[in-house]
Every structure is written in C-alpha cells, then in structure tokens.
Scaffold this motif. Structure first.
Motif, PDB file in Angstrom:
ATOM      1  N   THR A 162       0.825  -1.215   0.000  1.00  8.31           N
ATOM      2  CA  THR A 162       0.000   0.000   0.000  1.00  8.31           C
ATOM      3  C   THR A 162       0.856   1.261   0.000  1.00  8.31           C
ATOM      4  O   THR A 162       0.527   2.247  -0.671  1.00  8.31           O
ATOM      5  CB  THR A 162      -0.926   0.003   1.232  1.00  8.31           C
ATOM      6  N   GLY A 163       1.962   1.243   0.739  1.00  5.91           N
ATOM      7  CA  GLY A 163       2.849   2.408   0.757  1.00  5.91           C
ATOM      8  C   GLY A 163       3.441   2.678  -0.605  1.00  5.91           C
ATOM      9  O   GLY A 163       3.522   3.834  -1.048  1.00  5.91           O
ATOM     10  N   THR A 164       3.849   1.623  -1.319  1.00  7.35           N
ATOM     11  CA  THR A 164       4.431   1.785  -2.654  1.00  7.35           C
ATOM     12  C   THR A 164       3.425   2.370  -3.621  1.00  7.35           C
ATOM     13  O   THR A 164       3.732   3.292  -4.393  1.00  7.35           O
ATOM     14  CB  THR A 164       4.938   0.434  -3.174  1.00  7.35           C
ATOM     15  N   ILE A 165       2.202   1.849  -3.593  1.00  4.82           N
ATOM     16  CA  ILE A 165       1.177   2.320  -4.528  1.00  4.82           C
ATOM     17  C   ILE A 165       0.793   3.766  -4.223  1.00  4.82           C
ATOM     18  O   ILE A 165       0.708   4.609  -5.133  1.00  4.82           O
ATOM     19  CB  ILE A 165      -0.055   1.396  -4.459  1.00  4.82           C
ATOM     20  N   ALA A 166       0.573   4.077  -2.955  1.00  4.47           N
ATOM     21  CA  ALA A 166       0.165   5.438  -2.598  1.00  4.47           C
ATOM     22  C   ALA A 166       1.264   6.449  -2.937  1.00  4.47           C
ATOM     23  O   ALA A 166       0.988   7.522  -3.494  1.00  4.47           O
ATOM     24  CB  ALA A 166      -0.187   5.508  -1.114  1.00  4.47           C
ATOM     25  N   ALA A 167       2.516   6.120  -2.591  1.00  3.72           N
ATOM     26  CA  ALA A 167       3.615   7.054  -2.846  1.00  3.72           C
ATOM     27  C   ALA A 167       3.886   7.219  -4.332  1.00  3.72           C
ATOM     28  O   ALA A 167       4.122   8.337  -4.816  1.00  3.72           O
ATOM     29  CB  ALA A 167       4.878   6.572  -2.134  1.00  3.72           C
ATOM     30  N   SER A 168       3.846   6.122  -5.078  1.00  7.93           N
ATOM     31  CA  SER A 168       4.105   6.200  -6.522  1.00  7.93           C
ATOM     32  C   SER A 168       3.028   7.009  -7.220  1.00  7.93           C
ATOM     33  O   SER A 168       3.294   7.705  -8.206  1.00  7.93           O
ATOM     34  CB  SER A 168       4.171   4.797  -7.121  1.00  7.93           C
ATOM     35  N   GLY A 169       1.801   6.915  -6.706  1.00  5.71           N
ATOM     36  CA  GLY A 169       0.729   7.684  -7.317  1.00  5.71           C
ATOM     37  C   GLY A 169       0.865   9.180  -7.146  1.00  5.71           C
ATOM     38  O   GLY A 169       0.267   9.947  -7.902  1.00  5.71           O
ATOM     39  N   THR A 170       1.653   9.611  -6.151  1.00  5.22           N
ATOM     40  CA  THR A 170       1.827  11.053  -5.924  1.00  5.22           C
ATOM     41  C   THR A 170       2.980  11.650  -6.722  1.00  5.22           C
ATOM     42  O   THR A 170       3.207  12.857  -6.649  1.00  5.22           O
ATOM     43  CB  THR A 170       2.075  11.339  -4.433  1.00  5.22           C
ATOM     44  N   LEU A 171       3.713  10.830  -7.467  1.00  2.00           N
ATOM     45  CA  LEU A 171       4.863  11.354  -8.217  1.00  2.00           C
ATOM     46  C   LEU A 171       4.441  12.386  -9.258  1.00  2.00           C
ATOM     47  O   LEU A 171       5.250  13.211  -9.680  1.00  2.00           O
ATOM     48  CB  LEU A 171       5.611  10.206  -8.897  1.00  2.00           C
ATOM     49  N   GLY A 172       3.174  12.332  -9.655  1.00  2.00           N
ATOM     50  CA  GLY A 172       2.698  13.296 -10.650  1.00  2.00           C
ATOM     51  C   GLY A 172       2.725  14.724 -10.166  1.00  2.00           C
ATOM     52  O   GLY A 172       2.604  15.659 -10.969  1.00  2.00           O
ATOM     53  N   GLN A 173       2.910  14.945  -8.859  1.00  2.80           N
ATOM     54  CA  GLN A 173       2.963  16.309  -8.333  1.00  2.80           C
ATOM     55  C   GLN A 173       4.326  16.954  -8.509  1.00  2.80           C
ATOM     56  O   GLN A 173       4.436  18.175  -8.468  1.00  2.80           O
ATOM     57  CB  GLN A 173       2.590  16.298  -6.852  1.00  2.80           C
ATOM     58  N   ILE A 174       5.374  16.142  -8.692  1.00  6.68           N
ATOM     59  CA  ILE A 174       6.711  16.713  -8.806  1.00  6.68           C
ATOM     60  C   ILE A 174       7.362  16.400 -10.145  1.00  6.68           C
ATOM     61  O   ILE A 174       8.204  17.157 -10.615  1.00  6.68           O
ATOM     62  CB  ILE A 174       7.616  16.216  -7.640  1.00  6.68           C
ATOM     63  N   ILE A 175       6.989  15.290 -10.771  1.00  8.94           N
ATOM     64  CA  ILE A 175       7.561  14.973 -12.080  1.00  8.94           C
ATOM     65  C   ILE A 175       6.771  15.725 -13.141  1.00  8.94           C
ATOM     66  O   ILE A 175       5.553  15.578 -13.233  1.00  8.94           O
ATOM     67  CB  ILE A 175       7.522  13.457 -12.348  1.00  8.94           C
ATOM     68  N   PRO A 176       7.428  16.538 -13.940  1.00  8.91           N
ATOM     69  CA  PRO A 176       6.697  17.320 -14.944  1.00  8.91           C
ATOM     70  C   PRO A 176       6.180  16.432 -16.081  1.00  8.91           C
ATOM     71  O   PRO A 176       6.752  15.373 -16.330  1.00  8.91           O
ATOM     72  CB  PRO A 176       7.762  18.297 -15.455  1.00  8.91           C
ATOM     73  N   PRO A 177       5.108  16.878 -16.768  1.00  7.59           N
ATOM     74  CA  PRO A 177       4.350  18.113 -16.509  1.00  7.59           C
ATOM     75  C   PRO A 177       3.409  17.945 -15.330  1.00  7.59           C
ATOM     76  O   PRO A 177       2.751  16.925 -15.205  1.00  7.59           O
ATOM     77  CB  PRO A 177       3.575  18.322 -17.810  1.00  7.59           C
ATOM     78  N   SER A 178       3.355  18.958 -14.477  1.00 13.35           N
ATOM     79  CA  SER A 178       2.584  18.881 -13.241  1.00 13.35           C
ATOM     80  C   SER A 178       1.797  20.162 -13.058  1.00 13.35           C
ATOM     81  O   SER A 178       2.335  21.259 -13.256  1.00 13.35           O
ATOM     82  CB  SER A 178       3.533  18.667 -12.053  1.00 13.35           C
ATOM     83  N   ILE A 179       0.535  20.019 -12.694  1.00 16.86           N
ATOM     84  CA  ILE A 179      -0.311  21.194 -12.475  1.00 16.86           C
ATOM     85  C   ILE A 179       0.213  22.030 -11.311  1.00 16.86           C
ATOM     86  O   ILE A 179       0.218  23.260 -11.356  1.00 16.86           O
ATOM     87  CB  ILE A 179      -1.765  20.767 -12.211  1.00 16.86           C
ATOM     88  N   VAL A 180       0.695  21.349 -10.258  1.00 13.51           N
ATOM     89  CA  VAL A 180       1.178  22.098  -9.095  1.00 13.51           C
ATOM     90  C   VAL A 180       2.399  22.936  -9.467  1.00 13.51           C
ATOM     91  O   VAL A 180       2.574  24.055  -8.956  1.00 13.51           O
ATOM     92  CB  VAL A 180       1.497  21.144  -7.926  1.00 13.51           C
ATOM     93  N   LEU A 181       3.244  22.447 -10.367  1.00 14.86           N
ATOM     94  CA  LEU A 181       4.407  23.227 -10.791  1.00 14.86           C
ATOM     95  C   LEU A 181       3.984  24.460 -11.581  1.00 14.86           C
ATOM     96  O   LEU A 181       4.591  25.523 -11.466  1.00 14.86           O
ATOM     97  CB  LEU A 181       5.347  22.358 -11.624  1.00 14.86           C
ATOM     98  N   ILE A 182       2.934  24.321 -12.375  1.00 10.92           N
ATOM     99  CA  ILE A 182       2.432  25.469 -13.138  1.00 10.92           C
ATOM    100  C   ILE A 182       1.878  26.525 -12.181  1.00 10.92           C
ATOM    101  O   ILE A 182       2.152  27.728 -12.321  1.00 10.92           O
ATOM    102  CB  ILE A 182       1.352  25.016 -14.136  1.00 10.92           C
ATOM    103  N   ILE A 183       1.109  26.076 -11.197  1.00 10.01           N
ATOM    104  CA  ILE A 183       0.546  27.024 -10.227  1.00 10.01           C
ATOM    105  C   ILE A 183       1.655  27.689  -9.419  1.00 10.01           C
ATOM    106  O   ILE A 183       1.637  28.907  -9.187  1.00 10.01           O
ATOM    107  CB  ILE A 183      -0.450  26.299  -9.306  1.00 10.01           C
ATOM    108  N   LEU A 184       2.637  26.903  -8.991  1.00  7.49           N
ATOM    109  CA  LEU A 184       3.757  27.471  -8.236  1.00  7.49           C
ATOM    110  C   LEU A 184       4.529  28.481  -9.070  1.00  7.49           C
ATOM    111  O   LEU A 184       4.956  29.524  -8.569  1.00  7.49           O
ATOM    112  CB  LEU A 184       4.691  26.352  -7.764  1.00  7.49           C
TER     113      LEU A 184
END
Length: 880
Positions: A162-184
């Motif tokens: 579960t830790g691997t799946i949850a953490a891997s799913g959040t990589l989209g926030q830092i690996i471009p292209p990322s919406i959070v990077l555009i907002i930042l």
C-alpha cells in the motif's frame, strides 16, 4: 484590533474547511466576511470604516484579489495558466485510455523476477504515469485496482504494497508536466516581483544607493523552468523509492518476494513491451523534450500533449469491432516525419522562398505533413467521441477541474489580500526576519509549516495561500540568494507529502476506496511512513545541493537561441571564474599568443587601424594581471568576512527591529494627529516606542560605521577590479575581429575599380535629375564593405557637386576616391597574404577568454561551465 481580525480571518477559514465547506468558497467567503466585519466595526466604534485596516479601506481590499488575478491574464508574459486545461485534458484522456493497466501488467511481467520486482514495477509505472497523466487520484486508483491484489497474492507485505502504490501515485505532483508546478510558477512570478522591490529597498537602506545592481536582482521563474528544475529531483525521488524497495526485499525477502514470469519471453512478449512503453515514452519526449530543447513553450507543449493523448486514445480505447485501429496514429507519425523533413532540409519561411525564388518543395511537404496530422486528430477525436462518448466526458471533466482550479485561485487571491489588509504579511516577515540563524532558520520554519499544513490542506490551497505570503520574504533574503525555481521545487516536494499524511491524505483515501477489506486502514497509514521519510530525505538532498534543481534551467537558458549575451550582468561572476581558471591552465599559451601578435608588422595599415591594433594588444597584455587583482580583492574580502559578518548580522537585525518600531511609532503619531483613539494611551505608546528605539540604537557598536566603511572599501575595490577587467578585455578584443573582417573583404573591392571609372566618365553627362540613379547604387554597395565608408562618403560628396553643377570639383573628388580605393586594395591584399592567418590564430587563442564577453552568445563549453557555476547559490548579504 488588526491582529484580532487577522485571527478571525484564519479562524473562519479553518472552521469552513474543517466543516467540509467547499474550499473554492471557503477562501473568498472568509475574506469577505472578515473585511466586512472590520469595516462595520470601524464604522460603529470609531466612525471610520478604514480604522481597523493596516492600510487602505474595505473597498480596496475586497477588489484587490480580483484585480491581482485579472492581472495574470492581461500581462503577456504571465499566460502560464493557459497550460492547465491542456495538461488536465491530456491526463484525463490518457487515464480513460487504460494506459495504466497496460503499463502495470507489462512492467510486472518484466521486473517481477527480481527481488521486490512488483514494487519496483509499480514505482516505474507511477513515474511514467506522472510524466503523462499527472492525476494522482486516477493513478492511485488504477494501480490499487490492478497491482494491489497481485502484490498481496504474491505474499507482499500489506504495508509495503500500500505504501508503494500510494507514494508512486503522488509522483505526478513533482515529475513534470505537473499542475502544481504550473501554479507554483505563476505564484512565484508575482512573488519575485515583490522580492525584487524588498531587496531594492534593503539595498537602498544599507548603502544609500537608489538602484540595485543587476547582478543582485531577484530572478523570476516560469513553468518551463519549473519543469526543468523538478525533473532531476523527481528522478532522485523515484530512485530512492526503488532503492528502498530493493533493500527491503533483500533484508526481508518474505515480505517482498520475487515473482517469476510463467510465460515465455519470446518475440511476442518483447513486442508487447515495446508497444506498451514506446507510445507514453514518445509522448513524454515530445512534451518535455520540446520544452527542454527550447522548441516549444509550456503552453505549446501542453497542446502537443493534449493532441498526443487524443491520438493514443484513438487506438487504446476499447476497440471491439473497430477496424484500422492504428491508422490515425500512423497518419500522425507520417505527418510529423514529413514536417521534420521539411524543417531540416528546406527553407520554410514562405516570404523568404517567394523573395529568393527558392523551390516550394519544402512548403508543399510541410503542408502535406500538417494535413496528415490534422486528419489524424480529427479521426482520433471522432473515434473517441463514438466510443462510449469518451471525448464528451473528458471535455466535461476537464472543464470542471479547470474551473475548480481557477475558482480556488481567485478565492486564494482574495484571502491573501485580506491577510495583507490586516498586516499579516508584515507580521510574518517580522517574525521570520527576527529568527536567529539567518535564512536557513526561516526556511526550516516555512518548510515545517507547509509540511504540517499538508496534514489538513490540499496542495492547491497551500500553493495559492501560503506561497504568496512567504515566498517574497525568502527570495528577498540576500544571505542565501536562492533562485525562484529552487524554492518552487522545494515547496513542490514538500507539498507532495500532503497526499500521504493523515488525516486528510487524499492518496490514502483513494487507495482505501479500492483496497480489499482484508487490508486495514492502519496498514495503509503505516505503509506510507517510510515513503514520507524518503520524500523528506529527498527534500534535504535538494536543499543542500541546489544544482540538482538549478543546473538544467540554467543550461537550457544559456544554450537556447534566445540565450542572454555574455555581457549580461547576471553572468559576470561565473564568467570571471571561468576566465580565471582558463588563465591558470592556459595563461602561458595566451601570453605567448599576445607576444606573437605584438611582433606582427602592421606598419602598412592605415594609421587608425594600426593604432587600434596596438592599443588592443596593450589591453590584452593587462588581462592576466587584472585578473590577479580580482583574485587579490576577493581574497581580501574572504579574509575580512569572518570578522565582519557577525557584527553585520547583529547590526542589521537591530536595524530591522528599529524599522519595525519606527513603523509602529509613525502609526501612533498619525492616529494622534488625526484625533483617533485615546490621546493619553497614544502618547504613552509613543514615549515607550521612542525609549525602545533609543535602547536599540545604543546596542549598535560604536565602531560600526568605521567597520562598515572598511569592508565597503574592500567590496568597492573588488567591484572596481572587475569593472576594469571587463572594460579592458572588451577593448582588447574589439579591434581583432574588426581588423579580420576588414582584411578578409579585400576581394570585394577590386570590382569597384571599373564602377568608379564608369562613374567618373559619366559624371559630366549627368544632372541633378539623373545623378542619384547612377551614383546611389554604387554608394550603397561599397558602403556594405567593411571600413569602406570613406570611399562612399567621397562618392556622396561628388554626387552633391554634380547636383550643383561643379563638374571640375566632382572630378577631383572622384580622382581622390579612385586613389583611396587603389590604396585600400593594395594594403588589404598584402595584409590578406601576410597578416590574416596570424590574426585568425590570435583571435582563436583569445576568443574564449579575453574575447568571451564580446561574443554574441556563450559557446557550448563555456555555457555549460557558467551554468554549473550559476546553479549554486552565492551569499551576497555582506553587500547589503
């Protein structure tokens, strides 16, 4: 009372968010309510609606958020947010096309046989999906449905799975292209402007200078730079995840066993691997590669990604009964190949083609390629529309998500305006600046606050509420002199933990929703602890090694077509470092080249050229000694800094406290003069503040001014040495390419002998109506030859005499022009044979050192060196 309303603002916002009220309305609602209550209280108790505001009035602050957000769309350079709907469309379309399912199954078969292979495959797929879809919820749900049962079935530890799946799913926030990077990026662009104003005021206060030197300016950032800056840290995070799983599997093989592939690794297997991996990798290459190569902006790359996702969806959507499934994709590939061929081998500017009479072949090929790509997009769109109405649903979801993002942006802008209305920004700045330990203590507190907020708030809320408040303070601090892109990536890495930290970790909720009942919620929470630790470890690594973030944006900027010239003030420190190293390594070689050039015979050159050449050689001979003076000045500052820095830090902290008290004192005096408040209390407050000022002023060392003057003299000596070196090398190099161009043009002058003879013979037959048509074309042509303007001037004088009817005077001037032309041909021809090879060898020897600043752009080797130097942060606080 300002503090009361500030706390009320925060309380209303926290209550609204905690009660489940939509964030898009909680943020502006808290702002409107608090500003309204402050205005009403001021009117009731003091008869003035503005009394409880830090500055301005309620109408100003109610409209400030809308005005600030509207400015984003009216400024040409701030169109970054246009990329948001494009990348959202790309992500949702790829999620609907079952790409995650194909990738997970294939990667599990590929990596399964190694220890922890299933977990590593999940991380690998998470990274690929992050670079294509970037949608955390979709990624976690897809991997939870597909991978979690397989991992549990193969005896993986529930915590690790579960830790691997949850953490891997959040990589989209830092690996471009990322919406959070555009907002930042958008938030940091505004913050950089404010930080520049703060730093300019700090420099003026410290030195008395009205303008801030360009090399000390705060540089902004863009979404493209954020993508580049986050690329390597994202890979570092992926590597940490994989390394952790591998080590875990080696230490505890029973909890992460290898899973042998039961099928055959034949040609069909490898064909499936290729067909599964190549399309998303190709899309990543097109989107990120176009940004990195400087071919496309972020908005254009978003359009490329959306188009690519549509084409991929055309053949990845459920295709039962569909024929010619790969034809649209084949058309797109063929069209792109034709466009690339046309751009590589043919002129594609149609105006240039028509003007020069060049072949239209390239234009026709490009048009054909464009038609094929457009046909592919239309075909894929029709197919996506017909298959389960996918296109319509994706468009609706894109519109909903985009609207939500923009409403939150508007609400956050209003909340930030209200926070500033009650002096919140000043309180935060005073608190952070008052912390001991300089920049890093402030930075640690900010990162800690963002990490804690991640337990309760979404990434968008943190990015648009917290960043505008704290970013200007951190960016303005000259002690670290951080880049905006580095700060943005650090915040992005920190915000990523918000998806994993309970109680409101959204990735945990997504996974809980699809996980089997046998997997307890506690197991999910325990499973992500290690990965949160890895994210914090990545945060520490990036914090103490800024080139991981800064190098790629700096490299891309300096290698791009629009790269700043070497004379750009922001590059001078690193260029001087590079030249110093080159002088250390090749000083003897450069000195020998200068000596050889001094021995060249230039006696037959025109006096002005000979004089410029000799002066240039004298300047070149001074370059190495002047560089040594820079080193001596640097060494003197380094030796004085350890003793000066503690005193400087203490005095600047005292002065900041005095400025804060002064502001409070001026506010009290203003209230007293306008008749607001209790006069006795205000007078007592004024007296108390004056005593505090006197006490602080007494703490400043008596010899501070002398100490400061002594160090400032060292700093001034360093600046003077650098400026003198820059002027000297520019003057040393400038005559060299000019003389080479003049001599190399020797073969362009002989044809004008016949032209001047013709003009001289025709002169008596011309009048003021015909002389222009005969003389001007020759004047223009000879004026294009380097250093032939004097001949052109004589021809112009002759033309004027002919217009006045003075044919004898015109003939005399023409004879002078012919003699000058003959003289030019003679000395240039001789110099071409005797001097030109030696001049070119000398220019090549000094081009990348003495002549580096004079180049139109940095050569590749030098650009890479300067980029590596600029990627490190440099403390400039002692100059303030």
């Amino acid at each position: 009372m300002e503090i009361f309303f500030l706390l009320l603002l925060i309380g209303i916002m926290a209550f609204a968010l905690g009660s489940g009220y939509p964030v898009a309305f909680a943020l502006p609602g808290a702002a409107i309510l608090t500003i309204g209550l402050a205005a009403a209280s001021g009117y009731l108790f003091a008869g003035n609606t503005d009394i409880f505001f830090h500055s301005g009035g309620p109408s100003q602050w109610l409209s400030a958020g809308v005005t600030n957000l509207r400015g984003v769309y009216w400024e040409v350079d701030r169109d970054t947010l246009i990329a948001i709907p494009l990348f959202i469309f790309m992500g949702i379309m790829l999620q609907r096309s079952k790409i995650a399912e194909d990738l997970l199954v294939t990667m599990a078969q590929l990596f399964g046989p190694i220890p922890g292979g299933l977990g590593i495959s999940v991380v690998f797929v998470g990274a690929l999906l992050a670079a294509t879809t970037g949608i955390v919820g979709a990624t976690v749900v897809a991997m939870g449905l597909i991978s979690l049962p397989a991992m549990l079935r193969n005896n993986y530890s529930p915590q690790l799975a579960t830790g691997t799946i949850a953490a891997s799913g959040t990589l989209g926030q830092i690996i471009p292209p990322s919406i959070v990077l555009i907002i930042l990026a958008d938030q940091l662009a505004s913050a950089s402007d404010q930080a520049g104003t703060i730093r300019t005021a700090l420099y003026k206060q410290s030195t008395g200078e009205l303008s801030l030197p360009s090399e000390y300016a705060v540089t902004s950032t863009s979404a493209g730079e954020m993508f580049l800056g986050a690329f390597v840290p994202g890979l570092v995070l992926v590597g940490l995840y994989m390394l952790y799983i591998l080590v875990f599997a080696i230490l505890r093989p029973k909890d992460a066993p290898s899973v042998p592939y039961e099928g055959k690794r034949n040609a069909k297997f490898w064909l499936d691997v290729v067909l599964t991996l190549v399309p998303p990798l190709a899309l990543i290459f097109l989107v990120l590669g176009s940004i990195i190569a400087g071919i496309a902006t972020v908005n254009q790359a978003g359009a490329i990604g959306a188009a690519g996702a549509l084409v991929m969806a055309g053949y990845r959507l459920p295709k039962a009964g569909t024929r010619n499934i790969f034809v649209p994709a084949a058309l797109a590939i063929a069209g792109l190949a034709l466009i690339a061929l046309a751009l590589a081998y043919f002129p594609m500017n149609i105006k240039q083609v028509l003007a020069t009479g060049a072949t239209m072949t390239g234009i026709y090929i490009g048009v054909l390629g464009t038609v094929l790509v457009v046909a592919s997009l239309i075909w894929s769109a029709l197919r996506a529309f017909k298959m389960e109405n996918t296109l319509s649903e994706v468009m609706v979801e894109t519109a909903k998500t985009t609207s939500l993002v923009f409403i939150i942006l508007l609400g956050a802008a209003m909340l930030t305006a209200a926070f500033r209305a009650f002096g919140g920004e000043d309180l935060v700045r005073d608190f952070l600046n008052g912390l001991p330990g300089g920049f890093w203590s402030k930075f640690f507190i900010v990162m800690l606050v963002i990490f804690v907020l991640g337990f309760f708030l979404d990434f968008i809320e943190i990015a648009v509420v917290v960043v505008p408040i704290i970013a200007p303070i951190l960016l303005a601090d000259p002690s670290a002199n951080i880049t905006a892109v580095w700060l943005g990536v650090m915040i992005g890495l920190n915000i990523q933990t918000s998806f994993l930290t309970p109680p409101f970790g959204f990735a945990l909720f997504y996974l809980r929703g699809v996980a089997p009942k046998a997997v307890r919620t506690v197991s999910i929470y325990r499973g992500v602890i290690a990965f949160i630790g890895l994210q914090l470890l990545a945060l520490v690594v990036v914090a103490f090694y800024p080139p991981l973030v800064n190098y790629l944006p700096a490299r891309t900027s300096l290698l791009a077509v629009t790269a700043p010239p070497p004379v750009n003030p922001g590059l001078q420190y690193c260029i001087a470092d590079y030249i110093h190293d080159e002088f250390e390594d090749r000083g003897d070689e450069i000195s020998a080249a200068i000596e050889r050039a001094q021995g060249l015979d230039v006696s037959y050159l025109p006096a002005s050229l000979s004089r410029d050449w000799q002066e240039g050689l004298e300047k070149a001979a001074q370059a190495i000694p002047l560089m040594n003076e820079i080193n001596e000045a640097d060494l003197a500052m380094e030796q004085a800094a350890p003793e000066y820095r503690p005193v400087h830090t203490v005095v600047r902290r005292i002065e900041r406290d005095m400025n804060r008290i002064n502001d409070n004192l001026e506010e009290a005096r203003t209230l007293l003069s306008r008749g607001f408040g209790d006069p006795d209390r205000l007078e007592a407050r004024i007296a108390e503040r004056e005593q505090e000022l006197a006490a602080l002023e007494a703490q400043i060392p008596d010899d501070w001014l002398d100490t400061q003057a002594a160090f400032n003299e060292l700093a001034s000596a360093d600046r003077r040495a650098r400026q003198l070196f820059q002027r000297t090398v520019d003057q040393a190099y400038q005559p060299v390419p000019e003389l080479i161009d003049i001599i190399a043009a020797a073969d362009r002058l002989p044809p004008f002998e016949a032209e001047l003879n013709r003009l001289r013979e025709a002169a008596p037959t011309l009048d003021e109506d015909t002389v222009d048509d005969v003389f001007r074309p020759v004047e223009s042509a000879i004026g294009d030859v380097p250093a032939a303007r004097e001949i052109r001037s004589l021809l112009s004088d002759a033309r004027g005499e002919i217009e006045d009817g003075n044919f004898d005077e015109a003939d005399t001037i023409m004879a002078e022009a012919q003699a000058l032309l003959q003289s030019e041909i003679e000395w240039r021809t001789r110099a071409e044979a005797e001097l030109l090879p030696d001049l070119r060898a000398y220019e090549a020897a000094i081009r990348d050192t003495i002549g580096l600043r004079s180049q139109p752009r940095l050569p590749r080797e030098q650009a890479l060196d300067v980029a590596a130097c600029n990627a490190n942060h440099r403390d400039i606080s002692l100059n303030f």
